[in-house]
Scaffold this motif. Sequence first.
Motif, PDB file in Angstrom:
ATOM      1  N   TYR A 128     -10.588  87.405  25.924  1.00  0.00           N
ATOM      2  CA  TYR A 128     -11.648  86.807  26.749  1.00  0.00           C
ATOM      3  C   TYR A 128     -11.662  87.324  28.183  1.00  0.00           C
ATOM      4  CZ  TYR A 128     -12.482  84.036  22.684  1.00  0.00           C
ATOM      5  OH  TYR A 128     -12.779  83.658  21.390  1.00  0.00           O
ATOM      6  N   GLN A 129     -11.265  88.559  28.373  1.00  0.00           N
ATOM      7  CA  GLN A 129     -11.337  89.205  29.683  1.00  0.00           C
ATOM      8  C   GLN A 129     -12.697  89.909  29.777  1.00  0.00           C
ATOM      9  OE1 GLN A 129      -7.890  91.610  30.547  1.00  0.00           O
ATOM     10  NE2 GLN A 129      -6.575  90.213  29.378  1.00  0.00           N
ATOM     11  N   GLU A 130     -13.646  89.254  30.453  1.00  0.00           N
ATOM     12  CA  GLU A 130     -15.013  89.759  30.521  1.00  0.00           C
ATOM     13  C   GLU A 130     -15.100  91.179  31.063  1.00  0.00           C
ATOM     14  OE1 GLU A 130     -18.002  87.360  32.342  1.00  0.00           O
ATOM     15  OE2 GLU A 130     -17.408  85.583  31.222  1.00  0.00           O
ATOM     16  N   GLU A 131     -14.218  91.527  31.986  1.00  0.00           N
ATOM     17  CA  GLU A 131     -14.292  92.863  32.593  1.00  0.00           C
ATOM     18  C   GLU A 131     -14.112  93.980  31.560  1.00  0.00           C
ATOM     19  OE1 GLU A 131     -10.073  91.349  33.025  1.00  0.00           O
ATOM     20  OE2 GLU A 131     -12.051  90.509  33.455  1.00  0.00           O
ATOM     21  N   LYS A 132     -13.513  93.675  30.426  1.00  0.00           N
ATOM     22  CA  LYS A 132     -13.305  94.683  29.386  1.00  0.00           C
ATOM     23  C   LYS A 132     -14.507  94.792  28.435  1.00  0.00           C
ATOM     24  CE  LYS A 132      -8.342  94.704  29.568  1.00  0.00           C
ATOM     25  NZ  LYS A 132      -7.102  94.733  28.819  1.00  0.00           N
ATOM     26  N   CYS A 133     -15.495  93.947  28.636  1.00  0.00           N
ATOM     27  CA  CYS A 133     -16.665  93.932  27.749  1.00  0.00           C
ATOM     28  C   CYS A 133     -17.972  94.082  28.529  1.00  0.00           C
ATOM     29  CB  CYS A 133     -16.683  92.631  26.946  1.00  0.00           C
ATOM     30  SG  CYS A 133     -15.221  92.384  25.914  1.00  0.00           S
ATOM     31  N   GLN A 134     -17.905  94.749  29.665  1.00  0.00           N
ATOM     32  CA  GLN A 134     -19.082  94.864  30.532  1.00  0.00           C
ATOM     33  C   GLN A 134     -20.272  95.523  29.836  1.00  0.00           C
ATOM     34  OE1 GLN A 134     -19.349  93.338  33.594  1.00  0.00           O
ATOM     35  NE2 GLN A 134     -17.422  92.489  32.879  1.00  0.00           N
ATOM     36  N   SER A 135     -20.040  96.572  29.090  1.00  0.00           N
ATOM     37  CA  SER A 135     -21.172  97.254  28.449  1.00  0.00           C
ATOM     38  C   SER A 135     -21.844  96.354  27.412  1.00  0.00           C
ATOM     39  CB  SER A 135     -20.741  98.581  27.829  1.00  0.00           C
ATOM     40  OG  SER A 135     -19.808  98.370  26.803  1.00  0.00           O
ATOM     41  N   GLN A 136     -21.077  95.555  26.699  1.00  0.00           N
ATOM     42  CA  GLN A 136     -21.655  94.639  25.717  1.00  0.00           C
ATOM     43  C   GLN A 136     -22.427  93.513  26.412  1.00  0.00           C
ATOM     44  OE1 GLN A 136     -18.509  95.764  25.645  1.00  0.00           O
ATOM     45  NE2 GLN A 136     -18.092  96.563  23.619  1.00  0.00           N
ATOM     46  N   ILE A 137     -21.902  93.014  27.528  1.00  0.00           N
ATOM     47  CA  ILE A 137     -22.589  91.972  28.281  1.00  0.00           C
ATOM     48  C   ILE A 137     -23.908  92.519  28.822  1.00  0.00           C
ATOM     49  CG2 ILE A 137     -22.505  90.514  30.346  1.00  0.00           C
ATOM     50  CD1 ILE A 137     -19.422  90.315  29.848  1.00  0.00           C
ATOM     51  N   ASN A 138     -23.867  93.714  29.389  1.00  0.00           N
ATOM     52  CA  ASN A 138     -25.089  94.329  29.904  1.00  0.00           C
ATOM     53  C   ASN A 138     -26.114  94.528  28.790  1.00  0.00           C
ATOM     54  OD1 ASN A 138     -23.938  94.386  32.439  1.00  0.00           O
ATOM     55  ND2 ASN A 138     -23.493  96.570  32.401  1.00  0.00           N
ATOM     56  N   ALA A 139     -25.669  94.973  27.634  1.00  0.00           N
ATOM     57  CA  ALA A 139     -26.576  95.181  26.504  1.00  0.00           C
ATOM     58  C   ALA A 139     -27.206  93.863  26.059  1.00  0.00           C
ATOM     59  CB  ALA A 139     -25.838  95.843  25.344  1.00  0.00           C
ATOM     60  N   LEU A 140     -26.420  92.796  26.050  1.00  0.00           N
ATOM     61  CA  LEU A 140     -26.957  91.482  25.693  1.00  0.00           C
ATOM     62  C   LEU A 140     -28.023  91.064  26.697  1.00  0.00           C
ATOM     63  CD1 LEU A 140     -26.985  88.869  24.019  1.00  0.00           C
ATOM     64  CD2 LEU A 140     -25.189  88.005  25.543  1.00  0.00           C
ATOM     65  N   TYR A 141     -27.759  91.242  27.977  1.00  0.00           N
ATOM     66  CA  TYR A 141     -28.738  90.859  28.998  1.00  0.00           C
ATOM     67  C   TYR A 141     -30.017  91.675  28.867  1.00  0.00           C
ATOM     68  CZ  TYR A 141     -25.138  88.045  31.340  1.00  0.00           C
ATOM     69  OH  TYR A 141     -24.193  87.103  31.639  1.00  0.00           O
ATOM     70  N   GLU A 142     -29.903  92.968  28.573  1.00  0.00           N
ATOM     71  CA  GLU A 142     -31.089  93.804  28.369  1.00  0.00           C
ATOM     72  C   GLU A 142     -31.887  93.304  27.164  1.00  0.00           C
ATOM     73  OE1 GLU A 142     -32.426  96.089  30.218  1.00  0.00           O
ATOM     74  OE2 GLU A 142     -30.804  96.495  31.621  1.00  0.00           O
ATOM     75  N   CYS A 143     -31.178  92.981  26.105  1.00  0.00           N
ATOM     76  CA  CYS A 143     -31.820  92.469  24.895  1.00  0.00           C
ATOM     77  C   CYS A 143     -32.526  91.140  25.182  1.00  0.00           C
ATOM     78  CB  CYS A 143     -30.780  92.305  23.793  1.00  0.00           C
ATOM     79  SG  CYS A 143     -31.437  91.741  22.216  1.00  0.00           S
ATOM     80  N   CYS A 144     -31.864  90.255  25.900  1.00  0.00           N
ATOM     81  CA  CYS A 144     -32.442  88.960  26.242  1.00  0.00           C
ATOM     82  C   CYS A 144     -33.674  89.135  27.122  1.00  0.00           C
ATOM     83  CB  CYS A 144     -31.412  88.079  26.957  1.00  0.00           C
ATOM     84  SG  CYS A 144     -30.069  87.520  25.888  1.00  0.00           S
ATOM     85  N   ASN A 145     -33.603  90.060  28.063  1.00  0.00           N
ATOM     86  CA  ASN A 145     -34.737  90.318  28.943  1.00  0.00           C
ATOM     87  C   ASN A 145     -35.938  90.782  28.121  1.00  0.00           C
ATOM     88  OD1 ASN A 145     -35.888  90.542  31.625  1.00  0.00           O
ATOM     89  ND2 ASN A 145     -35.799  92.744  31.310  1.00  0.00           N
ATOM     90  N   ALA A 146     -35.714  91.687  27.182  1.00  0.00           N
ATOM     91  CA  ALA A 146     -36.792  92.168  26.308  1.00  0.00           C
ATOM     92  C   ALA A 146     -37.335  91.023  25.451  1.00  0.00           C
ATOM     93  CB  ALA A 146     -36.286  93.305  25.424  1.00  0.00           C
ATOM     94  N   PHE A 147     -36.459  90.159  24.977  1.00  0.00           N
ATOM     95  CA  PHE A 147     -36.865  89.001  24.174  1.00  0.00           C
ATOM     96  C   PHE A 147     -37.821  88.114  24.962  1.00  0.00           C
ATOM     97  CE2 PHE A 147     -36.143  84.484  23.225  1.00  0.00           C
ATOM     98  CZ  PHE A 147     -36.476  84.438  21.877  1.00  0.00           C
ATOM     99  N   TYR A 148     -37.451  87.776  26.195  1.00  0.00           N
ATOM    100  CA  TYR A 148     -38.313  86.908  27.002  1.00  0.00           C
ATOM    101  C   TYR A 148     -39.610  87.602  27.400  1.00  0.00           C
ATOM    102  CZ  TYR A 148     -34.591  83.436  27.379  1.00  0.00           C
ATOM    103  OH  TYR A 148     -33.641  82.486  27.097  1.00  0.00           O
ATOM    104  N   GLN A 149     -39.576  88.908  27.627  1.00  0.00           N
ATOM    105  CA  GLN A 149     -40.804  89.632  27.952  1.00  0.00           C
ATOM    106  C   GLN A 149     -41.764  89.614  26.765  1.00  0.00           C
ATOM    107  OE1 GLN A 149     -39.664  93.529  29.357  1.00  0.00           O
ATOM    108  NE2 GLN A 149     -39.248  92.776  31.415  1.00  0.00           N
ATOM    109  N   ALA A 150     -41.233  89.727  25.570  1.00  0.00           N
ATOM    110  CA  ALA A 150     -42.068  89.761  24.372  1.00  0.00           C
ATOM    111  C   ALA A 150     -42.573  88.383  23.960  1.00  0.00           C
ATOM    112  CB  ALA A 150     -41.300  90.393  23.216  1.00  0.00           C
ATOM    113  N   ARG A 151     -41.739  87.368  24.153  1.00  0.00           N
ATOM    114  CA  ARG A 151     -42.074  86.039  23.613  1.00  0.00           C
ATOM    115  C   ARG A 151     -42.371  84.980  24.671  1.00  0.00           C
ATOM    116  NH1 ARG A 151     -39.633  85.434  17.907  1.00  0.00           N
ATOM    117  NH2 ARG A 151     -39.378  87.619  17.389  1.00  0.00           N
ATOM    118  N   GLY A 152     -42.190  85.317  25.921  1.00  0.00           N
ATOM    119  CA  GLY A 152     -42.464  84.358  26.984  1.00  0.00           C
ATOM    120  C   GLY A 152     -41.222  83.597  27.401  1.00  0.00           C
TER     121      GLY A 152
END
Length: 63
Positions: A14-38
Motif C-alpha cells: 500500500y505504498q502509493e508512490e510505487k503505483c503512480q503510473s496506475q493511479i494516473n491511468a485511473l484518473y485519466e480513465c475517470c476523467n474520460a468517463f465523466y466527460q462522456a457520461r456527465g
Amino acid sequence: MALILAACLTKNSYQEEKCQSQINALYECCNAFYQARGEDAKTPSCPKPNLLRLKMKQRGMEP
C-alpha cells in the motif's frame, strides 16, 4: 483499471508512490468517463468530479 491499481497497492504494501503510473491511468480513465457520461454519472471506482479535478491538478495532470 481499478483492479490493476488494487493489485499494485497490495503487491507494494500500500505504498502509493510505487503505483503512480496506475493511479494516473485511473484518473485519466475517470476523467474520460465523466466527460462522456456527465458529472452526475455514478461509478464505484472514481473520485467525485470535483475531487478528481483537484487530485489531477495536484499531480500536474490536465483535467
